[in-house]
Design an enzyme around this catalytic site. Structure first.
Site, short mmCIF file in Angstrom:
data_model
loop_
_atom_site.label_atom_id
_atom_site.label_comp_id
_atom_site.label_asym_id
_atom_site.label_seq_id
_atom_site.Cartn_x
_atom_site.Cartn_y
_atom_site.Cartn_z
N ASP A 33 0.85 -1.20 0.00
CA ASP A 33 0.00 0.00 0.00
C ASP A 33 0.89 1.25 0.00
O ASP A 33 1.91 1.31 0.69
CB ASP A 33 -0.92 -0.01 1.23
CG ASP A 33 -2.06 0.97 1.10
OD1 ASP A 33 -3.22 0.51 0.93
OD2 ASP A 33 -1.82 2.20 1.14
N ILE A 34 0.49 2.24 -0.76
CA ILE A 34 1.28 3.47 -0.92
C ILE A 34 1.26 4.30 0.37
O ILE A 34 2.15 5.12 0.60
CB ILE A 34 0.74 4.28 -2.12
CG1 ILE A 34 1.81 5.18 -2.70
CG2 ILE A 34 -0.51 5.06 -1.77
CD1 ILE A 34 1.47 5.71 -4.08
N ASN A 94 -12.88 -3.48 2.32
CA ASN A 94 -13.91 -2.45 2.44
C ASN A 94 -14.85 -2.58 1.25
O ASN A 94 -14.40 -2.79 0.12
CB ASN A 94 -13.26 -1.06 2.45
CG ASN A 94 -12.41 -0.83 3.68
OD1 ASN A 94 -12.80 -1.24 4.77
ND2 ASN A 94 -11.27 -0.19 3.52
N GLU A 102 -12.46 3.21 -1.19
CA GLU A 102 -12.07 4.36 -2.01
C GLU A 102 -11.75 3.96 -3.45
O GLU A 102 -12.05 4.70 -4.38
CB GLU A 102 -10.85 5.05 -1.39
CG GLU A 102 -11.22 5.84 -0.15
CD GLU A 102 -10.00 6.33 0.61
OE1 GLU A 102 -8.87 6.20 0.10
OE2 GLU A 102 -10.20 6.83 1.73
N VAL A 103 -11.10 2.81 -3.61
CA VAL A 103 -10.73 2.37 -4.97
C VAL A 103 -11.72 1.28 -5.40
O VAL A 103 -11.82 0.23 -4.76
CB VAL A 103 -9.29 1.83 -5.01
CG1 VAL A 103 -8.94 1.36 -6.41
CG2 VAL A 103 -8.30 2.89 -4.53
N HIS A 107 -10.22 -5.31 -3.45
CA HIS A 107 -8.89 -5.53 -2.89
C HIS A 107 -9.01 -5.93 -1.43
O HIS A 107 -9.89 -5.46 -0.72
CB HIS A 107 -8.01 -4.28 -3.02
CG HIS A 107 -8.66 -3.02 -2.52
ND1 HIS A 107 -9.61 -2.33 -3.25
CD2 HIS A 107 -8.50 -2.32 -1.37
CE1 HIS A 107 -10.00 -1.26 -2.58
NE2 HIS A 107 -9.35 -1.25 -1.42
N HIS A 109 -6.89 -5.78 2.05
CA HIS A 109 -5.76 -5.22 2.77
C HIS A 109 -5.22 -6.32 3.68
O HIS A 109 -6.02 -6.99 4.37
CB HIS A 109 -6.20 -4.07 3.69
CG HIS A 109 -6.79 -2.89 2.99
ND1 HIS A 109 -6.10 -1.73 2.77
CD2 HIS A 109 -8.03 -2.69 2.47
CE1 HIS A 109 -6.87 -0.85 2.16
NE2 HIS A 109 -8.06 -1.41 1.96
P1 AMP Z 1 -9.88 1.36 0.23
O1 AMP Z 1 -10.22 2.54 1.10
O2 AMP Z 1 -10.21 0.04 0.91
O3 AMP Z 1 -10.46 1.48 -1.14
O4 AMP Z 1 -8.32 1.34 0.12
C1 AMP Z 1 -7.60 1.85 -0.95
C2 AMP Z 1 -6.14 1.74 -0.62
O5 AMP Z 1 -5.37 1.90 -1.80
C3 AMP Z 1 -5.64 2.81 0.38
O6 AMP Z 1 -5.08 2.15 1.52
C4 AMP Z 1 -4.58 3.57 -0.43
O7 AMP Z 1 -3.49 3.98 0.37
C5 AMP Z 1 -4.19 2.56 -1.47
N1 AMP Z 1 -3.64 3.10 -2.70
C6 AMP Z 1 -4.15 4.09 -3.48
N2 AMP Z 1 -3.39 4.28 -4.57
C7 AMP Z 1 -2.39 3.39 -4.49
C8 AMP Z 1 -1.27 3.09 -5.31
N3 AMP Z 1 -1.02 3.77 -6.45
N4 AMP Z 1 -0.42 2.10 -4.93
C9 AMP Z 1 -0.64 1.42 -3.79
N5 AMP Z 1 -1.69 1.64 -2.97
C10 AMP Z 1 -2.54 2.62 -3.31
#
Ligand code: AMP
Length: 121
Positions: A33-34, A94, A102-103, A107, A109
């Site tokens: 994770d970034i 999530n 958010e994405v 995925h 975690h």
């Molecule tokens: P979520 O809130 O469950 O959708 O988590 C999205 C996760 O993606 C967050 O923990 C971000 O820090 C992570 N994230 C977003 N962009 C990137 C990226 N380019 N590379 C790695 N992790 C990312």
């Protein structure tokens, strides 16, 4: 919700933006994770286009489902946090708005390397 081809994980899967890769096979890609929330914070994503766990549960093949679960275990072993080689971890997905996603590409975690703490705030 229909799948957004321009979400950041779709771009990572297409190789359009880089990631700090941990593992890849036919079914999953895993990377750090970034913005890590724990000592170890990895993400495991299926290669198929699924928005979230509900979407995956409804549409993915049995092979993809097994592939995702096996992928999570393989990554945990590689990171030294699986119960075979380490002290365990938390796997969390999530889902949509109330889940705080958010994405919009499914995925998991994986948090570990230390005690992860309270399950929810
Ligand atoms: P979520 O809130 O469950 O959708 O988590 C999205 C996760 O993606 C967050 O923990 C971000 O820090 C992570 N994230 C977003 N962009 C990137 C990226 N380019 N590379 C790695 N992790 C990312």
């Amino acid at each position: 919700m229909s799948y957004d081809e321009n979400n950041i994980f779709a771009k990572i899967l297409r190789g359009e933006i880089p990631c700090n890769k941990i593992y890849e096979d036919d079914f999953v890609l895993s990377f750090h994770d970034i913005n890590p929330q724990k000592k170890i914070h990895a993400l495991v994503i299926p290669k198929g286009k699924y928005t979230d766990l509900d979407d995956f549960s409804l549409k993915a093949s049995s092979e993809e489902m097994v592939g995702l679960l096996k992928g999570i275990n393989t990554v945990a072993k590689k990171l030294g946090i699986s119960t075979k080689v380490g002290k365990g971890y938390r796997a969390l997905a999530n889902i949509s708005e109330h889940g705080g996603q958010e994405v919009p590409h499914l995925h998991f975690h994986l948090f570990g390397g230390e005690r992860v703490g309270k399950m929810v705030e």
